[in-house]
Design a protein around this motif. Structure first.
Motif, short mmCIF file in Angstrom:
data_model
loop_
_atom_site.label_atom_id
_atom_site.label_comp_id
_atom_site.label_asym_id
_atom_site.label_seq_id
_atom_site.Cartn_x
_atom_site.Cartn_y
_atom_site.Cartn_z
N LEU A 283 0.85 -1.19 0.00
CA LEU A 283 0.00 0.00 0.00
C LEU A 283 0.89 1.23 0.00
N LEU A 284 0.43 2.28 -0.65
CA LEU A 284 1.10 3.59 -0.59
C LEU A 284 0.21 4.56 0.18
N PHE A 285 0.84 5.40 0.99
CA PHE A 285 0.14 6.44 1.71
C PHE A 285 0.63 7.80 1.20
N SER B 87 -2.58 9.79 -7.33
CA SER B 87 -3.45 8.65 -7.03
C SER B 87 -4.06 8.07 -8.31
N ARG B 88 -4.57 8.96 -9.16
CA ARG B 88 -5.22 8.49 -10.39
C ARG B 88 -4.22 7.75 -11.28
N TYR B 89 -2.98 8.23 -11.32
CA TYR B 89 -1.95 7.55 -12.12
C TYR B 89 -1.74 6.13 -11.63
N PHE B 90 -1.61 5.94 -10.33
CA PHE B 90 -1.37 4.58 -9.80
C PHE B 90 -2.59 3.69 -10.01
N ARG B 91 -3.76 4.28 -10.01
CA ARG B 91 -4.97 3.50 -10.29
C ARG B 91 -5.00 3.05 -11.75
N GLU B 92 -4.70 4.00 -12.65
CA GLU B 92 -4.78 3.69 -14.08
C GLU B 92 -3.63 2.81 -14.54
N THR B 93 -2.46 2.95 -13.94
CA THR B 93 -1.25 2.24 -14.40
C THR B 93 -1.11 0.87 -13.75
N TYR B 94 -1.41 0.77 -12.45
CA TYR B 94 -1.18 -0.47 -11.70
C TYR B 94 -2.47 -1.13 -11.24
N GLY B 95 -3.60 -0.47 -11.46
CA GLY B 95 -4.87 -1.01 -10.97
C GLY B 95 -5.04 -0.86 -9.47
N ALA B 96 -4.28 0.05 -8.86
CA ALA B 96 -4.37 0.25 -7.42
C ALA B 96 -5.74 0.80 -7.04
N GLU C 285 8.34 5.15 -8.35
CA GLU C 285 8.33 3.95 -9.20
C GLU C 285 9.70 3.27 -9.23
N ALA C 286 10.76 4.05 -9.20
CA ALA C 286 12.11 3.46 -9.20
C ALA C 286 12.34 2.64 -7.93
N VAL C 287 11.91 3.18 -6.78
CA VAL C 287 12.07 2.45 -5.53
C VAL C 287 11.23 1.19 -5.52
N LEU C 288 9.99 1.30 -6.00
CA LEU C 288 9.12 0.12 -6.05
C LEU C 288 9.69 -0.96 -6.95
N THR C 289 10.21 -0.56 -8.09
CA THR C 289 10.80 -1.53 -9.03
C THR C 289 12.00 -2.22 -8.40
N GLU C 290 12.85 -1.45 -7.73
CA GLU C 290 14.03 -2.03 -7.09
C GLU C 290 13.64 -3.03 -6.01
N ALA C 291 12.55 -2.73 -5.29
CA ALA C 291 12.11 -3.61 -4.21
C ALA C 291 11.21 -4.74 -4.71
N GLY C 292 10.84 -4.72 -5.99
CA GLY C 292 9.96 -5.75 -6.54
C GLY C 292 8.53 -5.65 -6.03
N LEU C 293 8.08 -4.43 -5.75
CA LEU C 293 6.75 -4.23 -5.17
C LEU C 293 5.81 -3.54 -6.15
N THR C 294 4.56 -3.96 -6.12
CA THR C 294 3.50 -3.35 -6.92
C THR C 294 2.48 -2.74 -5.97
N PRO C 295 2.13 -1.46 -6.16
CA PRO C 295 1.10 -0.86 -5.30
C PRO C 295 -0.29 -1.36 -5.68
N VAL C 296 -0.97 -1.99 -4.72
CA VAL C 296 -2.33 -2.48 -4.97
C VAL C 296 -3.36 -1.56 -4.35
N GLY C 297 -2.90 -0.62 -3.53
CA GLY C 297 -3.82 0.33 -2.92
C GLY C 297 -3.11 1.62 -2.58
N VAL C 298 -3.87 2.71 -2.64
CA VAL C 298 -3.37 4.03 -2.26
C VAL C 298 -4.35 4.63 -1.25
N VAL C 299 -3.85 4.99 -0.09
CA VAL C 299 -4.66 5.66 0.93
C VAL C 299 -4.10 7.07 1.10
#
Length: 303
Positions: free
Chosen positions: A30-32, A70-79, A44-58
């Protein structure tokens, strides 16, 4: 940006401001408050390095420096996107955003990218009265701390770490703060008392820092700063003064940076709640001057 552990599965991405991260498992998080578009490539660079995909944004609230991506992460990753009730209401449409940004024109709402990016579908609305939610399988405690925005919240992760958004300013930020934006000063001062009473192991503030242990003293210093700024605003009103005259006087006296017409609109929104609080608490008298909304020292009689 660097990914820094706070406690357990709760992390921060440290850059120009702090973005919160709760690691669900080896691949999901999750991202806050992922912030403005300028933060997105580093996130995105940090997430890629850690192998993590954001599934939710609060988001603690809908201001652009917390919610713009927020809208970008929703449209790009389905968060999935999660906001509290009133914050979700504001970003539902261009019209509802205009209603909140009262002094921006409808054309500005429709054309300024930073404002357009705020309009976003919200998948999980935190209703009034909800104190706990399950979001993407993660149990979160919700503490409502309105004031800085209409329905600002703090989010407590399963590690008993509070992601506090803009509920308080850390001392580094506080010492340089001129007129901090507060939507409703009455609620904001009450929310600072709520923050003082929390018992979390750590607190993450977007601007900027992680505090371990009690934040009661920090909350008191924040409240004192707000009261000091209220007194400074009141002192500027030595006679009847239209709202516009007050804004001009405050900007000049406090040396607030303008530099652009849109910035002037922001400063008007920054200053007006202070003026309204001084009217509501009867420190200043509200009157009209040739039809213009006007404030004056309390003892001034209209007419």
């Amino acid at each position: 940006m660097k990914r820094i552990n706070v406690k357990g599965n709760t992390w921060v991405l440290e850059g120009p401001q702090l973005v919160g991260l709760y690691q669900i498992d080896n691949s999901r998080c999750l991202l806050f408050d992922p912030g403005s578009t300028k933060l997105r490539p580093e996130i995105e660079a940090v997430l890629t390095e850690a192998g993590l995909t954001p599934v939710g944004v609060v988001c603690t609230h809908m201001h652009y420096d917390h919610h713009e991506t927020s809208r970008y992460f929703r449209e790009t990753y389905g968060a999935q996107i999660c906001l509290s009730q009133l914050e979700a209401d504001i970003v539902r449409s261009e019209e509802s955003l205009k209603n909140h940004l009262f002094n921006f024109t409808m054309g500005m709402i429709r054309t300024i990218p930073r404002l357009q990016n705020l309009v976003c579908p919200v998948d999980r609305v935190i209703a009034f009265g909800e104190t706990t939610i399950d979001f993407c399988g993660v149990p979160l405690e919700i503490v409502r701390t309105p004031g800085h925005s209409p329905d600002h919240i703090c989010i407590i992760t399963p590690d008993n770490v509070c992601f506090a958004g803009d509920a308080l300013m850390t001392d580094d930020i506080l010492k340089d703060a001129m007129v901090p934006f507060v939507f409703d000063l009455t609620n904001d001062l009450k929310s600072k008392e709520i923050m003082a009473g929390l018992s979390c192991d750590a607190y993450i503030f977007c601007h900027k820092g992680v505090c371990y242990g009690s934040v009661a003293d920090l909350a008191r210093r924040n409240a004192d700063h707000i009261r000091k700024q209220l007194a400074a605003c009141a002192a500027l009103v030595t006679g009847p003064m239209t709202y516009s005259q007050f804004y001009t006087t405050a900007i000049t006296s406090m040396n607030l940076p303008v530099g652009h017409p849109a910035r002037a609109l922001h400063l008007e929104r920054y200053l007006r709640p202070y003026l309204e609080y001084l009217i509501d608490t009867e420190v200043l008298t509200f009157m009209d001057l040739d039809g213009a909304p006007t404030v004056a020292p309390k003892e001034t009689c209209h007419g």
